[in-house]
Design an enzyme around this catalytic site. Structure first.
Site, mmCIF file in Angstrom:
data_model
loop_
_atom_site.group_PDB
_atom_site.id
_atom_site.type_symbol
_atom_site.label_atom_id
_atom_site.label_comp_id
_atom_site.label_asym_id
_atom_site.label_seq_id
_atom_site.Cartn_x
_atom_site.Cartn_y
_atom_site.Cartn_z
ATOM 1 N N HIS A 1 0.838 -1.211 0.000
ATOM 2 C CA HIS A 1 0.000 0.000 0.000
ATOM 3 C C HIS A 1 0.877 1.267 0.000
ATOM 4 O O HIS A 1 0.569 2.249 -0.683
ATOM 5 C CB HIS A 1 -0.938 0.019 1.195
ATOM 6 C CG HIS A 1 -1.797 -1.212 1.287
ATOM 7 N ND1 HIS A 1 -2.395 -1.621 2.446
ATOM 8 C CD2 HIS A 1 -2.121 -2.138 0.341
ATOM 9 C CE1 HIS A 1 -3.077 -2.739 2.211
ATOM 10 N NE2 HIS A 1 -2.910 -3.071 0.949
ATOM 11 N N ASP B 1 -3.438 -2.861 -4.651
ATOM 12 C CA ASP B 1 -2.429 -3.903 -4.446
ATOM 13 C C ASP B 1 -1.591 -4.116 -5.711
ATOM 14 O O ASP B 1 -0.370 -4.270 -5.643
ATOM 15 C CB ASP B 1 -3.100 -5.239 -4.084
ATOM 16 C CG ASP B 1 -3.540 -5.298 -2.625
ATOM 17 O OD1 ASP B 1 -3.054 -4.483 -1.815
ATOM 18 O OD2 ASP B 1 -4.360 -6.185 -2.302
ATOM 19 N N HIS C 1 -9.507 -1.932 -4.161
ATOM 20 C CA HIS C 1 -8.358 -2.327 -3.333
ATOM 21 C C HIS C 1 -7.436 -3.278 -4.095
ATOM 22 O O HIS C 1 -6.208 -3.213 -3.940
ATOM 23 C CB HIS C 1 -8.777 -2.946 -2.004
ATOM 24 C CG HIS C 1 -7.574 -3.149 -1.135
ATOM 25 N ND1 HIS C 1 -7.004 -2.126 -0.410
ATOM 26 C CD2 HIS C 1 -6.764 -4.216 -0.969
ATOM 27 C CE1 HIS C 1 -5.910 -2.567 0.178
ATOM 28 N NE2 HIS C 1 -5.733 -3.837 -0.135
ATOM 29 N N HIS D 1 -1.341 -11.049 -4.891
ATOM 30 C CA HIS D 1 0.086 -10.733 -4.718
ATOM 31 C C HIS D 1 0.995 -11.717 -5.461
ATOM 32 O O HIS D 1 1.994 -11.322 -6.056
ATOM 33 C CB HIS D 1 0.452 -10.720 -3.237
ATOM 34 C CG HIS D 1 -0.260 -9.661 -2.466
ATOM 35 N ND1 HIS D 1 -0.215 -8.326 -2.829
ATOM 36 C CD2 HIS D 1 -1.052 -9.722 -1.379
ATOM 37 C CE1 HIS D 1 -0.942 -7.624 -1.974
ATOM 38 N NE2 HIS D 1 -1.463 -8.444 -1.091
HETATM 39 ZN ZN ZN Z 1 -3.838 -4.708 0.043
#
Ligand code: ZN
Length: 303
Positions: free
Chosen positions: A77, A237, A233, A260
């Site tokens: 973030h 990311d 969000h 991720h």
């Molecule tokens: Zn995040």
């Protein structure tokens, strides 16, 4: 040509680590041109961890970096805020191995950067300009990068949950669109996962103050910041994870159900595909007939 930037003055904040639950103090400090973004562990005598894909360590629920004996977790973030606000060079000093989660979004970091102010440095910023499409998929998760004259991001998600069956958004990422439409979107998780995470020593600092928690049918928090806060969000990311490429991107990222692991695997793949991009110093196509400064490659005209 755009110039590299750093912060005008240092700024500090304190919070807790999402996974460790421990208190952490973070400071952002100005750095010289070509320094990049580096984490510095004040509690380990100042060991530094450059924010590059070569230092990628962990991708379980958050993105972590490691360099020699020093590690730092949950960097995404903060990285997203730094690259989106055009802070190329900065020291991120921490007294704990995890970036504070703050309110689960990047908005507090945007505030911190704006409070610090930015300063230009007398060296050109270098961009990675996409020339040819690149893509990566793992099962039904996929991510791709296409030529474009701007940094754009398209993201779609679908989960087996009544609120999250499908959300999708496309946005050209600028300082303003990031700060207003992406940065405030908070981390989210499923209630049924929280217990499992805690058994693994994760999410110990997690609460409704720093995450949107989804129960069986709805959200446990009083309200959402956006109706589609979840996909926003995921965009946050992705911007933070792709910052590990080390150059601002001129291209269009398209991702579906990624996370991720896929974002960071793709960041590595992009750097390996050297035929698919060029490093340029001008973010936009120069007007016809206007020569670019010596040493600057002319960006290809696409789209
Ligand atoms: Zn995040």
């Amino acid at each position: 040509m755009r110039l590299q930037r750093t912060l005008r003055r240092p700024q500090f904040c304190a919070g807790i680590g999402l996974h460790s639950g421990k208190k952490v103090t973070l400071s952002l400090r100005p750095a010289p041109a070509n320094y990049g973004i580096r984490f510095r562990r004040a509690d380990l005598g100042g060991l530094e961890i450059p924010a590059t894909i070569d230092n990628l360590a962990g991708i379980q629920y958050a993105t972590g970096l490691r360099c020699q004996q020093a590690s730092v977790d949950t960097v995404e973030h903060l990285l997203a805020a730094l690259v989106s606000l055009g802070v190329d060079n900065v020291v991120v000093e921490l007294d704990h191995p995890e970036v504070p989660i703050m309110d689960g979004s990047a908005a507090p970091f945007v505030y911190l950067i704006n409070e610090a102010g930015v300063k230009t440095l007398p060296v050109a910023r270098r961009y990675l300009k996409v020339q040819r499409p690149m893509s990566l998929s793992r099962g039904d998760k996929r991510i791709a990068l296409y030529p474009s004259d701007h940094f754009k991001l398209t993201y779609s998600i679908s989960f087996d949950h009544p609120l999250l069956q499908h959300q999708a958004r496309t946005l050209r990422i600028t300082e303003d669109t990031f700060a207003e439409q992406i940065a405030p979107a908070r981390t989210f998780g499923f209630l049924k996962e929280v217990e499992m995470l805690r058994q693994h020593g994760l999410a110990l600092g997690g609460s409704l103050d720093n995450a949107v928690v989804l129960g069986e049918t709805g959200v446990l928090n009083p309200h959402l910041r956006f109706e589609d806060e979840f996909v926003r969000h995921k965009m946050l990311d992705a911007i933070g994870d792709l910052a590990l490429i080390g150059y601002p991107i001129i291209g269009h990222v398209v991702a579906h159900r990624a996370g991720h692991a896929l974002h960071t695997e793709f960041a590595r793949k992009v750097l390996q595909e050297r035929e698919a991009w060029r490093i340029v110093e001008a973010p936009e196509t120069s007007p016809l007939g206007v020569p670019l400064p010596v040493g600057v490659e002319r960006p290809a005209v696409v789209n």
